[in-house]
Write an enzyme that holds these catalytic residues in place. Structure first.
Site, PDB file in Angstrom:
ATOM      1  N   GLU A  92      89.369  22.358  32.759  1.00  0.00           N
ATOM      2  CA  GLU A  92      90.810  22.472  32.536  1.00  0.00           C
ATOM      3  C   GLU A  92      91.093  23.164  31.197  1.00  0.00           C
ATOM      4  O   GLU A  92      92.116  23.808  31.028  1.00  0.00           O
ATOM      5  CB  GLU A  92      91.436  21.067  32.561  1.00  0.00           C
ATOM      6  CG  GLU A  92      92.890  21.066  32.981  1.00  0.00           C
ATOM      7  CD  GLU A  92      93.464  19.663  33.206  1.00  0.00           C
ATOM      8  OE1 GLU A  92      92.690  18.710  33.442  1.00  0.00           O
ATOM      9  OE2 GLU A  92      94.687  19.533  33.146  1.00  0.00           O
TER      10      GLU A  92
ATOM     11  N   HIS B 257      66.334  15.691  44.489  1.00  0.00           N
ATOM     12  CA  HIS B 257      65.973  15.753  45.899  1.00  0.00           C
ATOM     13  C   HIS B 257      67.037  16.460  46.722  1.00  0.00           C
ATOM     14  O   HIS B 257      67.107  16.294  47.926  1.00  0.00           O
ATOM     15  CB  HIS B 257      65.693  14.342  46.414  1.00  0.00           C
ATOM     16  CG  HIS B 257      64.549  13.716  45.683  1.00  0.00           C
ATOM     17  ND1 HIS B 257      63.246  13.794  46.134  1.00  0.00           N
ATOM     18  CD2 HIS B 257      64.501  13.077  44.485  1.00  0.00           C
ATOM     19  CE1 HIS B 257      62.446  13.188  45.258  1.00  0.00           C
ATOM     20  NE2 HIS B 257      63.185  12.752  44.243  1.00  0.00           N
TER      21      HIS B 257
ATOM     22  N   LYS C 138     101.551  20.076  40.444  1.00  0.00           N
ATOM     23  CA  LYS C 138     102.458  18.928  40.275  1.00  0.00           C
ATOM     24  C   LYS C 138     103.864  19.310  40.743  1.00  0.00           C
ATOM     25  O   LYS C 138     104.539  18.564  41.442  1.00  0.00           O
ATOM     26  CB  LYS C 138     102.527  18.510  38.799  1.00  0.00           C
ATOM     27  CG  LYS C 138     101.295  17.781  38.279  1.00  0.00           C
ATOM     28  CD  LYS C 138     101.582  17.194  36.892  1.00  0.00           C
ATOM     29  CE  LYS C 138     100.371  16.489  36.315  1.00  0.00           C
ATOM     30  NZ  LYS C 138     100.629  15.773  35.069  1.00  0.00           N
TER      31      LYS C 138
END
Ligand code: PA5
Length: 475
Positions: A302, A331, A445
């Protein structure tokens, strides 16, 4: 924690960048000459950060958090004591910078099965960080807590984040229906003077409130009341956390990157990014440090993911953070890191001494493939695997470096957080971007406000509705 000078040195967090250098990686590594050619840029970044320390208008208030909170810390410790006495559960309602820090510190410094421990073995109430609006998650949280016996810490700088405020509406309704005066069970952590939580607090007749200082953005707020209250409720030694941050600050005073670990990390990452290493993997070898990767991912992505420089030039910079866990991801993802594209820098978080050693007993003596493990400890095994992975990556010419915590405690975690924050600030200065804004996050937002009918967003709502999926492309 009693931190003598010699204990501080013993607990010093270090950066080992051996495996970033051409000495070990050949032509895939970074040469001393390349580092030297970035000296001027690194010094300028250091100067920018040093000169602007604490400047609220630049959102650099975070640099001073280790030093300017003694009254707040005393208040938080007293409040935490009351919460521990009164409540069975402590729930953080927040998202992004208002939740990742509390979740990270909880995982790093508490028992990994903290909530499952009997009350007598926990230092505080059961702990939950609710950082999503998944309806199932919310409902199922309510299945396991009694709201009347729960303290809700509503953390939101703006008090206008849909996720957090929707959660607040749900729990305040439940508390009211249960006959509880909301202000008895709620604590707000919010902006000093603006924001809806202040208005709500006043309407409720004064809710206990902590301030997220004006000049501290969400992702730089873990060392403010955002992180300190939840940590103190858990019995975490917040004074040592702050002392760790101050210690790292001291270790990063030099403008010479070779004497300043955060500046070295920023410079190495900057050089790597300029060379197309657009992916930054953070791989802690510790389950306790697993959520450091989530916290760091927000901080790094950000802050650096920007499309314009401070002088208005288009740039599109940033590095995609990837969260990995040692040894689990050995793995899975490590195959890609070792043989895939040369587009990554891997940062290991290593631990010098784990809290537990966990011996591996002898057994299966007739099966050499298994028997060799007997007599070692799991600590030896995880450390060997960490070393082996760094070795394998280096042999394959892959940039990697290691940040080592001598052990995991408040003092070393404080150092690590401040190291990453400084590294981010330096890297942002090198790119000449606004490290502290987040227009991309705010765009989402606002679109949510529009879709859910918040007044003042009608135009955007129309635009969004026009952008409905085209049936021609749905198969
Ligand atoms: O770093 C940031 O600024 C964001 O991630 C915010 O922390 C997040 O969006 C939550 O915002 P607020 O604290 O205003 O609710």
């Amino acid at each position: 924690m009693k931190l003598t000078e010699s204990l501080r040195k013993e607990l010093r967090v270090t950066v080992d960048y051996t495996n970033m250098t051409d000495k070990y990686l050949g032509d895939k590594g970074i040469s001393a000459k390349t580092l030297d050619s970035h000296k001027k840029l690194a010094r300028a970044a250091h100067a920018y950060v040093s000169e602007n320390r604490g400047r609220d208008e630049l959102f650099m208030g975070w640099t001073e958090l280790p030093y300017n909170q003694s009254a707040i810390v005393a208040d938080i410790l007293a409040t935490a004591k009351l919460i521990r006495r009164k409540f069975d559960n402590f729930v953080v309602l927040g998202i992004g910078g208002s939740a990742l820090g509390p979740a990270m510190a909880y995982t790093a410094l508490c028992h990994l099965h903290y909530n499952d421990l009997p009350k007598s073995k926990r230092r505080g109430p059961k702990f939950f960080v609710e950082d999503n609006v998944d309806p199932v998650r919310m409902k199922q949280l309510l299945d396991v807590i009694d709201v009347t016996k729960t303290c809700f810490n509503v953390i939101s700088k703006s008090g206008a984040t849909s996720e957090t405020m929707a959660q607040y509406l749900i729990i305040s309704d439940l508390l009211t229906k249960a006959g509880v005066n909301i202000k008895e069970n709620v604590i707000f952590t919010t902006d000093a003077s603006r924001g809806n939580l202040i208005k709500i607090s006043e309407e409720l007749g004064g809710v206990k409130r902590y301030v997220l200082p004006d000049g501290v953005g969400g992702r730089f707020s873990e060392l403010s009341p955002v992180g300190l209250l939840p940590a103190a409720v858990l019995g975490i030694d917040i004074k040592s956390l702050l002392k760790g941050a101050a210690y790292m600050d001291k270790l990063c005073k030099s403008p010479d990157m070779r004497k300043n670990p955060a500046l070295m990390c920023a410079t190495l990452q900057y050089i790597a990014m300029q060379d197309g290493k657009n992916i930054g993997v953070l791989m802690p070898y510790s389950d306790n440090l697993k959520y450091v990767s989530d916290w760091y991912a927000q901080l790094w992505a950000e802050s650096l993911g920007k499309n314009v420089t401070l002088d208005g030039k288009a740039c599109h910079v940033g590095q995609t953070p990837v969260k990995a866990l040692g040894v689990t991801d050995q793995h899975s993802q490590v195959q890609l890191y070792t043989e895939g594209p040369f587009d990554k820098v891997v940062t290991f978080l290593s631990v010098g001494s784990y809290k537990e050693k966990t011996p591996i007993p002898h057994g299966c003596e007739n099966i050499p493939d298994v028997a060799f493990l007997g007599g070692h400890t799991m600590e030896e095994l995880i450390k060997a695997e960490n070393k082996a992975t760094a070795y394998a990556l280096t042999k394959a010419g892959r940039l990697n470096y290691t940040i080592c915590l001598p052990e995991i405690n408040e003092f070393t975690l404080g150092q690590l957080l401040y190291l990453f924050e400084l590294q981010t600030a330096y890297a942002g200065a090198m790119f000449n971007i606004d490290t502290y804004n987040q227009p991309g996050v705010e765009a989402g937002k606002k679109a949510t406000f529009a879709l859910l009918g918040k007044p003042g967003y009608d135009l955007q709502k129309r635009d969004l509705n026009a952008a409905e999926a085209d049936p021609a492309y749905i198969i």
